[in-house]
Write a protein that holds these residues in place. Sequence first.
Motif, PDB file in Angstrom:
ATOM      1  N   SER A   1       0.831  -1.213   0.000  1.00 30.27           N
ATOM      2  CA  SER A   1       0.000   0.000   0.000  1.00 30.27           C
ATOM      3  C   SER A   1       0.859   1.254   0.000  1.00 30.27           C
ATOM      4  O   SER A   1       0.523   2.255  -0.657  1.00 30.27           O
TER       5      SER A   1
ATOM      6  N   LEU B   1       2.049   1.741  -3.470  1.00 30.97           N
ATOM      7  CA  LEU B   1       0.999   2.202  -4.380  1.00 30.97           C
ATOM      8  C   LEU B   1       0.591   3.659  -4.132  1.00 30.97           C
ATOM      9  O   LEU B   1      -0.171   4.218  -4.930  1.00 30.97           O
ATOM     10  N   LEU B   2       1.077   4.257  -3.036  1.00 28.16           N
ATOM     11  CA  LEU B   2       0.673   5.634  -2.720  1.00 28.16           C
ATOM     12  C   LEU B   2       0.959   6.632  -3.848  1.00 28.16           C
ATOM     13  O   LEU B   2       0.096   7.453  -4.165  1.00 28.16           O
TER      14      LEU B   2
ATOM     15  N   TYR C   1      -1.664   6.116  -6.477  1.00 30.13           N
ATOM     16  CA  TYR C   1      -2.967   6.570  -5.959  1.00 30.13           C
ATOM     17  C   TYR C   1      -3.066   8.100  -5.996  1.00 30.13           C
ATOM     18  O   TYR C   1      -4.083   8.662  -6.419  1.00 30.13           O
ATOM     19  N   ARG C   2      -1.996   8.773  -5.570  1.00 28.14           N
ATOM     20  CA  ARG C   2      -2.008  10.242  -5.582  1.00 28.14           C
ATOM     21  C   ARG C   2      -2.056  10.792  -7.002  1.00 28.14           C
ATOM     22  O   ARG C   2      -2.659  11.841  -7.254  1.00 28.14           O
TER      23      ARG C   2
ATOM     24  N   CYS D   1      -5.624  10.629  -8.056  1.00 33.93           N
ATOM     25  CA  CYS D   1      -6.453  11.606  -7.342  1.00 33.93           C
ATOM     26  C   CYS D   1      -6.174  13.037  -7.778  1.00 33.93           C
ATOM     27  O   CYS D   1      -7.103  13.822  -8.053  1.00 33.93           O
TER      28      CYS D   1
ATOM     29  N   GLU E   1     -11.896   9.079  -4.694  1.00 36.10           N
ATOM     30  CA  GLU E   1     -10.996   8.294  -3.853  1.00 36.10           C
ATOM     31  C   GLU E   1     -11.157   6.795  -4.075  1.00 36.10           C
ATOM     32  O   GLU E   1     -10.161   6.069  -4.263  1.00 36.10           O
TER      33      GLU E   1
ATOM     34  N   ALA F   1      -9.788   5.779  -7.434  1.00 40.59           N
ATOM     35  CA  ALA F   1      -8.325   5.848  -7.474  1.00 40.59           C
ATOM     36  C   ALA F   1      -7.707   4.624  -6.813  1.00 40.59           C
ATOM     37  O   ALA F   1      -6.719   4.059  -7.316  1.00 40.59           O
ATOM     38  N   ILE F   2      -8.285   4.187  -5.683  1.00 40.73           N
ATOM     39  CA  ILE F   2      -7.775   2.982  -5.011  1.00 40.73           C
ATOM     40  C   ILE F   2      -7.994   1.756  -5.896  1.00 40.73           C
ATOM     41  O   ILE F   2      -7.106   0.911  -6.049  1.00 40.73           O
TER      42      ILE F   2
ATOM     43  N   SER G   1      -5.521   1.737  -8.762  1.00 39.28           N
ATOM     44  CA  SER G   1      -4.187   1.347  -8.290  1.00 39.28           C
ATOM     45  C   SER G   1      -4.104  -0.161  -8.087  1.00 39.28           C
ATOM     46  O   SER G   1      -3.109  -0.803  -8.459  1.00 39.28           O
TER      47      SER G   1
ATOM     48  N   PHE H   1      -6.680  -2.362  -0.020  1.00 39.84           N
ATOM     49  CA  PHE H   1      -7.769  -1.400  -0.212  1.00 39.84           C
ATOM     50  C   PHE H   1      -8.111  -0.701   1.104  1.00 39.84           C
ATOM     51  O   PHE H   1      -8.234   0.531   1.158  1.00 39.84           O
TER      52      PHE H   1
ATOM     53  N   LEU I   1      -5.334   1.755   2.325  1.00 41.16           N
ATOM     54  CA  LEU I   1      -5.344   3.011   1.580  1.00 41.16           C
ATOM     55  C   LEU I   1      -6.563   3.857   1.947  1.00 41.16           C
ATOM     56  O   LEU I   1      -6.474   5.080   2.067  1.00 41.16           O
TER      57      LEU I   1
END
Length: 347
Positions: A6, A9-10, A13-14, A17, A24, A27-28, A31, A127, A130
């Motif tokens: 996780s 994956l940040l 994800y950002r 977003c 949100e 986006a998760i 990812s 999931f 995040l």
Amino acid sequence: MAFFISIMLLPLYRFFCRRLKFPEMLAIAASLLALIIVGGLIIWFFSYQISSLVKDFPTIQNNVMNHFTALSEWVGRNSPYSTEEQMEFIKTRSSGLLNYAGGLLSGAALSVTSVFVFVALLPIYIFLMLFYRNLLLRFVFFWFPEESHRRVGEALHEMQAIIKSYLFGLLIQVSYMTVLLGGILLIIGIKHAILIGLIFAFLNLIPYVGALLGNIIGVLLTLASSAELWPIFAVLGTIAGVQFLDNNILMPRIVGSKVKINALATIVGVLVGGELAGIAGMFLSLPIIAILKIIFDRSKSFRQWGVLFGDERPDKSPMKVPALRKKSEAVQQQLQRENKVEPPHEE
């Protein structure tokens, strides 16, 4: 495992977003989909290489029998045991070997079940981590008094940076080790060169132990696929050269970790991680020790454990130099300079 993935994956994800303005949840999900696609491609490539190995099974069987016959003749010439006595010994031990193999297969069946459970639960955990990341961070800060929140934030930033650089570095390492080692062996003319490179690249993720297993498996695959012995020395020499290049030039530049863990702590961590969580525990042992060292270095109560895990080795004995017995910031910085260890990164 979900925690580390996780964090990795940040950035993706950002990106979804902030740049693409995804909600949100979407986006998760995007990812996770990217992670599943990459994992699926790796599994497909590995399965394709294994299938090509299975197609050569008659040749492998013939080569194994030839090597076994040559070994039996050598034993017969250099020992009092004839070929017939060796075969009799093998027959008497075959029942025990079959029982042992049956036990391994039953254990493998349980392992397969565990793998399916692991694969099913891992995306759910990623999931949720995040989705609830801000709640989890708030939980962490609540454990410390307000005057310590700045240091807690610095430690969290440093952990995130080190985990991302380490895990992304490992992905890059697997890619170039597979291409470099497999490509060189392919040029030399070694059969199943890409498979040997792929297996060694993944096993090399386990510190110290993985490289040894990778060498053994590479030799066994080469021995089974070739009727000659020179390819074995070619494989061992190529692996040694690529590993030297990886350990001393490529990997230090790619990862560039600010936390150095000594070899003793690494080996013990790998063994303990393997006992607790199998292959996954061995793989995760190094980043877990790195996180613990970050926490211990910033804690006055547990700083001695940070010293035990670290690679800031003093040149002189604390028995003769009293300053080395103290938890002094000045002494720690001096040791870091002597051992070329970068100080903790503060943001």
